[in-house]
Design a protein around this motif. Structure first.
Motif, short mmCIF file in Angstrom:
data_model
loop_
_atom_site.label_atom_id
_atom_site.label_comp_id
_atom_site.label_asym_id
_atom_site.label_seq_id
_atom_site.Cartn_x
_atom_site.Cartn_y
_atom_site.Cartn_z
N ASN A 71 28.06 -29.95 -49.32
CA ASN A 71 27.49 -30.08 -50.52
C ASN A 71 28.98 -29.69 -51.67
O ASN A 71 28.54 -30.08 -52.42
N MET B 229 23.31 -37.17 -35.35
CA MET B 229 24.17 -36.65 -33.91
C MET B 229 23.04 -35.12 -33.63
O MET B 229 23.13 -34.38 -32.88
N ALA C 78 20.86 -33.13 -34.89
CA ALA C 78 20.91 -31.90 -35.43
C ALA C 78 19.65 -31.89 -36.22
O ALA C 78 19.28 -30.29 -36.39
N ALA D 220 23.07 -24.72 -36.97
CA ALA D 220 22.40 -25.53 -36.90
C ALA D 220 23.51 -26.48 -36.22
O ALA D 220 23.35 -27.48 -35.40
N1 PHE Z 1 24.61 -30.77 -43.42
C1 PHE Z 1 26.18 -29.73 -43.55
C2 PHE Z 1 26.93 -29.54 -44.77
O1 PHE Z 1 26.07 -30.46 -45.68
C3 PHE Z 1 26.82 -30.24 -42.23
C4 PHE Z 1 26.24 -30.06 -40.76
C5 PHE Z 1 25.78 -31.04 -40.14
C6 PHE Z 1 25.64 -29.08 -40.49
C7 PHE Z 1 25.60 -31.25 -39.09
C8 PHE Z 1 24.28 -29.41 -39.64
C9 PHE Z 1 24.66 -30.61 -38.82
O2 PHE Z 1 27.17 -28.80 -44.38
#
Ligand code: PHE
Ligand code: NA
Length: 504
Positions: A27, A247, A249, A346
């Motif tokens: 982000n 994935m 997660a 995560a």
């Molecule tokens: N969504 C997280 C980020 O924006 C990265 C991430 C991807 C975390 C997949 C957990 C699983 O940084």
């Protein structure tokens, strides 16, 4: 004989944990860099379309399927795909791609996370370079460019902070889902939002609100990128990456809810909080700060100099120039660290779930082996050139788009539109119409296939042929890891089948 799986302690805890999962470096660092690189508003149009057509639908899919799989004792994609195909070997092997992706991402993510911790400490103890008084922005960033180069060489201090970061992750994961991840998110998420808003205000207001030009650059939606498959693949890849989709997660977190949890609501909360921290907070920090410092024309040029330019060089140069700059710089890197930490947890949990649910290992063993794998990969990231970029491209973009497509096909088509819809409407106060599932079933996969298809035609040939030897090593590493997880998937199948026989 099913081992008792952990559960989140509270509704607010589970929302914050999954928000912490999604909100990360993606982000605050990756999003502004990609947006700058691909033309601001030109990037945002595909970005929003990808969010609506793929991000939101897949977020709901992973929550619904995660709850369903959790009821059956599975949390990792290996186990989940097995669940839909009678625990056949090939389904479990296919599913292990979904476990490989987060771990591969974590192998470089955790190293970047360690830089943020290192830089936070160095800001706090006034070890950052002293800003030079100059009107020339290129001159002003120079000390920070040099500093970053020396640090990531890697220096001794970088290595020590990598070890510390790994230890922190290990410690929290050892505590488990409720006592580790949930508590970290309860502290981390509010801090992330508060620090984020604070830094947004600082960046936008820099140099008499010159930073506002940066926001205009991002929100000047336009069609100039619409014909370029690379812009589409990168925008879609960013949507998947930032929402932690494609994935498993999200599904693994969803597998720890109580059977009656309102997962649709939770899905909307996760997507909503993540997008708030991306397109409002994330958009208001690094790019506006860079605009305040450099001229607008310089921004895409700067972005080309690498993903880390904005966050680790430009930002400190801007912040250190402020009164009490070291505090601002400290807050910036602390914000990055907290966001990264709740995400790296995560990224590791899927493989922990694989070892616990499928191999029936006890928690300590599952966490230890998972951490050793992450540590091995983190060393490649630290010491081998190109490893980070290569893993970010394949695991952090291409593989998760492909696996996202697999998820839609299996969870909607193979499971059946009606079965999925019945699972979706259970225990939720949000009444999504059946048409929503039709959109997911038809429009999302067609859209995703088109993007992958045009991108393969345009870029794929160059990408696999052109490559230095370090890139080839990175690709072989990915393949070797996939082979290892396939082996686990097949080996653990016997354990699952034996347990099923017992329960019958
Ligand atoms: N969504 C997280 C980020 O924006 C990265 C991430 C991807 C975390 C997949 C957990 C699983 O940084
Ligand atoms: Na994110």
């Amino acid at each position: 004989n099913m081992a008792k799986r952990e559960k989140w302690q509270s509704r607010i805890g589970l929302i914050l944990a999954t928000a912490g999962n999604a909100v990360g470096l993606g982000n605050i660092l990756r999003f502004p860099s990609k947006a700058a690189l691909y033309g601001g508003g030109a990037f945002m149009l595909p970005y929003f379309i990808a969010f609506l057509l793929m991000g939101l639908p897949l977020m709901i899919i992973e929550w619904v399927i995660g709850r369903y799989a959790g009821k059956h004792g599975h949390g990792s994609m290996t186990g989940i795909l097995g669940l839909f195909f009678n625990h056949s070997s090939w389904a479990r092997i296919l599913g292990s791609i979904g476990v490989a992706i987060p771990v591969l991402i974590c192998m470089y993510y955790i190293y970047i996370e360690s830089w943020t911790l290192g830089f936070a400490f160095m800001s706090l103890f006034k070890q950052m370079p002293v800003p030079i008084k100059t009107a020339n922005p290129q001159e002003a960033v120079k000390p920070y460019v040099e500093f970053f180069r020396t640090y990531t060489n890697p220096s001794m201090i970088a290595y020590i902070f990598l070890l510390i970061t790994i230890a922190i992750n290990w410690f929290i994961l050892q505590k488990g889902v409720a006592k580790g991840i949930e508590i970290t998110a309860k502290i981390g998420m509010p801090a992330i939002i508060i620090f984020g808003i604070l830094l947004g205000i600082i960046s936008l207001s820099a140099r008499d609100w010159a930073g506002l030009e940066g926001l205009k650059f991002i929100y000047n939606l336009n069609f100039s990128g619409i014909k370029d498959p690379t812009v589409w693949i990168e925008a879609s890849g960013q949507i998947f990456f930032t929402l932690s989709l494609g994935m498993g997660a999200i599904a693994v977190y969803a597998s720890y809810v109580k059977p009656k949890e309102d997962v649709v609501k939770a899905g909307f909360w996760t997507a909503g909080i993540n997008e708030f921290v991306e397109v409002i907070i994330g958009a208001s920090i690094a790019i506006p700060a860079a605009f305040a410092m450099f001229s607008a024309v310089a921004i895409p040029e700067l972005a080309k100099e690498g993903t880390f330019r904005l966050g680790f060089m430009t930002m400190p140069a801007v912040l250190m120039n402020l009164p009490l700059g070291w505090i601002a710089s400290f807050i910036w890197f602390l914000l990055l660290f907290l966001a990264a930490l709740t995400s790296s947890l995560a990224l590791i949990q899927p493989i922990i779930a694989l070892f616990e649910d499928e191999m029936k290992w006890e928690h300590t063993k599952a966490v230890s082996v998972s951490m050793i794998l992450v540590i091995t990969g983190a060393h490649f990231s630290a010491f081998m050139p190109n490893f980070i970029d290569e893993l970010d491209f394949w695991a952090g973009c291409v593989m998760l788009l492909i696996f996202g497509l697999i998820e839609i096909i299996v969870f909607i088509w193979i499971f059946g539109i009606n079965n999925f819809y019945n699972e979706l409407i259970q225990n939720t106060s949000i009444k999504l119409p059946r048409a929503f599932v039709y959109v997911i079933a038809f429009i999302s996969p067609v859209f995703l296939s088109f993007i992958l298809y045009f991108w393969v035609i345009k870029d794929f040939g160059n990408l696999i042929t052109a490559g230095e030897s370090t890139k080839i090593i990175a690709r072989l590493f990915i393949l070797a890891f996939l082979a290892f997880l396939s082996f686990i998937a097949v080996k653990s199948r016997k354990i699952i089948l034996r347990d099923l026989r017992y329960t019958k």
